[in-house]
Structures are given as structure tokens and as C-alpha cells.
Scaffold this active site. Structure first.
Site, short mmCIF file in Angstrom:
data_model
loop_
_atom_site.label_atom_id
_atom_site.label_comp_id
_atom_site.label_asym_id
_atom_site.label_seq_id
_atom_site.Cartn_x
_atom_site.Cartn_y
_atom_site.Cartn_z
N GLY A 126 63.77 -34.43 -29.74
CA GLY A 126 63.06 -33.33 -30.39
C GLY A 126 62.63 -32.31 -29.35
O GLY A 126 63.38 -32.02 -28.42
N SER A 143 65.31 -36.41 -23.56
CA SER A 143 66.39 -35.45 -23.71
C SER A 143 66.20 -34.73 -25.04
O SER A 143 65.28 -35.02 -25.79
CB SER A 143 67.74 -36.16 -23.69
N LYS A 144 67.12 -33.82 -25.31
CA LYS A 144 67.05 -33.03 -26.54
C LYS A 144 66.97 -33.91 -27.80
O LYS A 144 66.40 -33.52 -28.80
CB LYS A 144 68.29 -32.13 -26.65
N ARG A 145 67.61 -35.09 -27.70
CA ARG A 145 67.58 -36.00 -28.85
C ARG A 145 66.15 -36.32 -29.29
O ARG A 145 65.92 -36.68 -30.44
CB ARG A 145 68.25 -37.34 -28.48
#
Ligand code: GLU
Length: 450
Positions: free
Chosen positions: A224, A220-222
Site C-alpha cells: 500500500g 514495497s508497493k504491495r
């Protein structure tokens, strides 16, 4: 080995950039099409009129092109099975909905059309990757209730739902293999019911493994960078992004980690895709990128690194005008093996393009005054070497230090600092030789070492 009957599709919704998951799905479809000599289709699933944009559609196509995933039929290319945008196929969805209503298999609820799910239907299927997936229609329940849930096929705004449109399109586009992310396994039984109701053959389903971040959590976006372009901007090359996406759930063979598109296409087998979740490991990506960087021919490597030098504000065009393109490419050849990305390679080699970053990194203050006379003698000897080549320079340095019983490294290190401003660099005599006598003298003079 061309199999004209093999037709696969990548069906993105144009509601964002091409992310890693989408690139991965597109790539596996491409591999299967190119391996079999089949056809790779791009279909735009833009029924979400609010979130879909032409810009995103273009970004996705550009991202695929950047990765080298060319398609044979699509909205921009045409083909015999168009149109290739769902928003242009609304009459088809309507037509088959009417047919289902006429046969009593679907019914109207206001403006919407719902497909009737009968209990006791076996909707199990053999997935080419996951194997047998056993499901009964009884499992298709209303969320948090025991009620069987009928499937909305046309929403009250007149647009088809995903599960319905995908079946109509995959059938009419003669798709033989539906290769997509594992998050669609749960949709597959509903789609199978619709195929059956419409009297159509079910394609082969092949669901791709989930992609995890290094912490083993779903990507996910977490984690990076999630869009393919972020990798480009970090200095990863399309060849290596392609390469490491292909390694997520597939392998070209024991120890065969670095490969080209053509090699991957020839070796790819759908049956060898694993369902084990695949981890996107930045170290592995860096390794692969570095290997691809090493294999590039000098001109291509220069083309990769150049934008990063420019971004750093270095006078690349000026140096190219003065010294030529081959000289710049030659500097990067000296860097071979250094830098895991084109950006790193640009950073590690900035001193070839300009003396300015050297000055900011090293001010020369750590050289004691009493060492300077000895260093000046040494550099005078070096600069006097008639044959300005790495071997000759090194031989002269060696003779000079041996004659005096001093350590070569005590003299080579200041040379390295004066020329590069760095502790690590390619062989310093190679760097000196490439920079040229005049430039080497200029830098040494600046530090008062000549
Ligand atoms: N538009 C769907 C998605 O982006 C396509 C899924 C499928 O391949 O069936 O997830």
C-alpha cells in the site's frame, strides 16, 4: 552540548517521491544532528541524468519540510561545502580520478575509469548499529565468478558511480556519520577501499534496520502507501508520521510511544538504534495518529480536518461564515478521541457541517408509526428546555423518561439518528447543544418527529 563537528547528510536520488524508507533515513539523520547540535545536510545524488528530475527534487524537499525535517545546508540553502547537487560536482570527481590514475590505483578502460581492487585487503568496519562487519576485499567478486571485480568509478558517459561519488562527497563535505539504509552495508567495503586509496579518514557508518510490512516482508508497493505524501492524503499528520517513523528501529523508552519532534531529538541516541528489522504496523500508526490528534489545539485540529470536509463536498466555508471558526473547531473538540486520522474524524463529524449526509444515512423509516406520538411529546419537552446546554437537556430527558417509566435509550437513540444519522456519536445532548435549538428542531421536523 552542541557538537559542531557532527555533520550528517541525507543523500536522496531525485528519481521518485520521498518514500517511507527515504523519510526514515532523513529522519534519523535529522535526529542525530539535532540531538548533538551538529549539522544536517541535504545532498542531491542526481548522476542518473535520465531518471533524475527537478520536480522529484522539489517533491523530496517538500516531503521533508512536511515532516518537519529542516536541513542546514543544501542545494536551496547553500553552505560552505557546496555545490550540493552531484551533477554540479563533476570536476571534483574527475580530479580525484586523475589522482588515482596518476598513483597507479586506477586505470582507464576506454572512457571509463576503474579502481583496482587488490586481494587480501581487510575492509572490515565497526558499524554504529550493526556492530563489527567482517569483510575481506577478496569477497568483492565479479557476480557469479571467482574473479575479483575492480570498481568502476567513472562510467564511459563521464558520470561518476554511486560508490565513488559518495566517498568524494562525504569526505569533502566533512561528513562525520554516514547514516543510511541497511541495503548499503554491502557497498561500504568498496567505499572503505576508496577512502584508503585517497588517503582519507573513514566516517562512522550507522546502517538503519530494514523496514518490513506487516507480513514481515521487505516494505514495497504491495504494502500500500509507500510515499510520505500518501500518508498525508490519508489524513495522517506530520507529527505522527514523524513519530512512527522514529519508532522504526528506535524507542524513546519503555512505554514512551507518543512524542514530539523536540522530545525525540533530545532523547535520541545512535547507540540505541536496533538492527532488528522494524515492522510498519498500520494499527500502531493509527494509534499514534489518534493520540496526536487528541493533543492538537482546536484551531490546528480544524485546519487538519477541514480539507477532508471540503473534499467530501461539505459547505465548510458557508458554515464558517454563519457560525464562525470557533464553532467548527468546537464541533471537533466534541469528537475528541474519535477518528484515527483526520480523514476519519472528518467523516465521523460530517453532520455538524451539513444535514444532507444525515438524510442519506437515515430515512427514519424504521420508526413505527405508533411510536411517533410518544417521541413527539418527548422532543417537544426537549425543545422547550430554556437552558440549551448539555446538562440541562440531559436532566430534562431523564426527568421526562423517569416520570413516565420509559427507557431513556428508546428516546435518545432516535434523537441520535435524527441529528447525526449514525449509531455512534459523542454524547447526543452535547451534539444537540452544539448544533443549537433551531437546527435540532429543523432535523426533527424533517423526520416528522416534532
Ligand atoms: N543516493 C543514495 C541512495 O539514495 C545514497 C546512499 C547513501 O546514503 O550513501 O540510496
Amino acid at each position: 552540548m552542541a557538537d559542531k563537528d557532527i555533520r550528517v547528510r541525507f543523500a536522496p536520488s531525485p528519481t521518485g517521491a520521498l518514500h517511507i524508507g527515504g523519510g526514515h533515513t532523513a529522519l534519523f539523520n535529522w535526529l542525530w544532528a539535532r540531538h548533538t547540535g551538529g549539522c544536517f545536510i541535504l545532498r542531491i545524488e542526481d548522476t542518473d541524468l535520465v531518471r533524475s528530475t527537478k520536480e522529484y527534487e522539489q517533491t523530496i524537499m517538500d516531503g521533508m519540510t512536511w515532516l518537519g525535517l529542516d536541513w542546514d545546508e543544501g542545494p536551496d540553502k547553500g553552505g560552505d561545502y557546496g555545490p550540493y547537487r552531484q551533477s554540479e560536482r563533476l570536476d571534483l570527481y574527475r580530479k580525484y580520478a586523475e589522482q588515482l590514475i596518476g598513483e597507479g590505483k586506477a586505470y582507464r578502460d576506454g572512457e571509463a575509469v576503474l579502481f583496482r581492487v587488490e586481494p587480501g585487503q581487510d575492509v572490515s568496519f565497526d558499524d554504529a548499529v550493526y556492530g563489527r562487519v567482517e569483510v575481506m576485499s577478496d569477497a568483492l567478486k565479479e557476480r557469479d565468478s571467482d574473479k575479483l571485480k575492480d570498481i568502476v568509478i567513472i562510467k564511459s558517459d563521464g558520470m561518476p558511480t554511486y560508490n565513488y561519488a559518495v566517498v568524494v562527497d562525504d569526505h569533502l563535505m566533512a561528513i562525520s556519520h554516514v547514516i543510511r539504509g541497511e541495503d548499503h552495508i554491502s557497498n561500504t567495503p568498496k567505499q572503505i577501499l576508496l577512502y584508503r586509496a585517497l588517503g582519507w579518514d573513514v566516517p562512522v557508518f550507522a546502517h538503519l534496520p530494514m523496514i518490513l510490512g506487516r507480513d514481515k516482508k521487505k516494505l514495497s508497493k504491495r504494502h500500500g502507501a509507500t510515499s510520505v505524501y500518501e500518508y498525508r492524503d490519508m489524513g495522517y499528520m506530520p507529527d505522527s508520521v514523524f513519530n512512527f517513523l522514529a519508532l522504526l528501529g528506535w524507542s524513546a523508552g519503555e512505554g514512551h510511544e507518543v512524542f514530539t519532534r523536540a522530545e525525540a531529538a533530545s532523547l535520541f541516541e545512535l547507540s540505541r538504534v536496533t538492527r532488528k528489522p522494524a515492522v510498519l504496523d498500520p494499527d500502531k500508526m493509527n494509534f499514534i495518529n489518534q493520540e496526536h490528534l487528541k493533543r492538537l489545539d482546536p484551531d490546528t485540529r480544524l485546519a487538519m480536518v477541514r480539507p477532508f470536509w471540503e473534499e467530501m463536498g461539505l459547505p465548510v466555508s458557508q458554515v464558517e461564515a454563519d457560525r464562525g471558526k470557533d464553532w467548527l473547531a468546537g464541533a471537533l473538540t466534541l469528537m475528541e478521541g474519535r477518528g484515527r486520522t483526520a480523514r476519519e474524524m472528518a467523516e465521523f463529524s460530517d453532520y455538524f457541517v451539513s444535514f444532507e449526509p444525515v438524510k442519506t444515512r437515515w430515512d427514519g423509516a424504521d420508526i413505527a408509526e405508533d411510536r411517533k406520538p410518544g417521541l413527539r411529546e418527548f422532543f417537544a419537552a426537549i425543545l422547550a428546555e430554556p437552558e440549551w446546554m448539555p446538562e440541562a437537556l440531559e436532566a430534562r430527558a431523564r426527568n421526562w423518561t423517569e416520570e413516565r417509566g420509559v427507557k431513556m435509550k428508546d428516546y435518545a437513540m432516535p434523537l441520535r439518528f435524527a441529528l447525526t444519522g449514525m449509531k455512534v456519536s459523542p454524547g447526543i445532548f452535547e451534539v444537540a447543544a452544539h448544533l443549537g435549538r433551531d437546527e435540532a428542531r429543523r432535523r426533527l421536523e424533517y423526520y416528522g418527529l416534532v
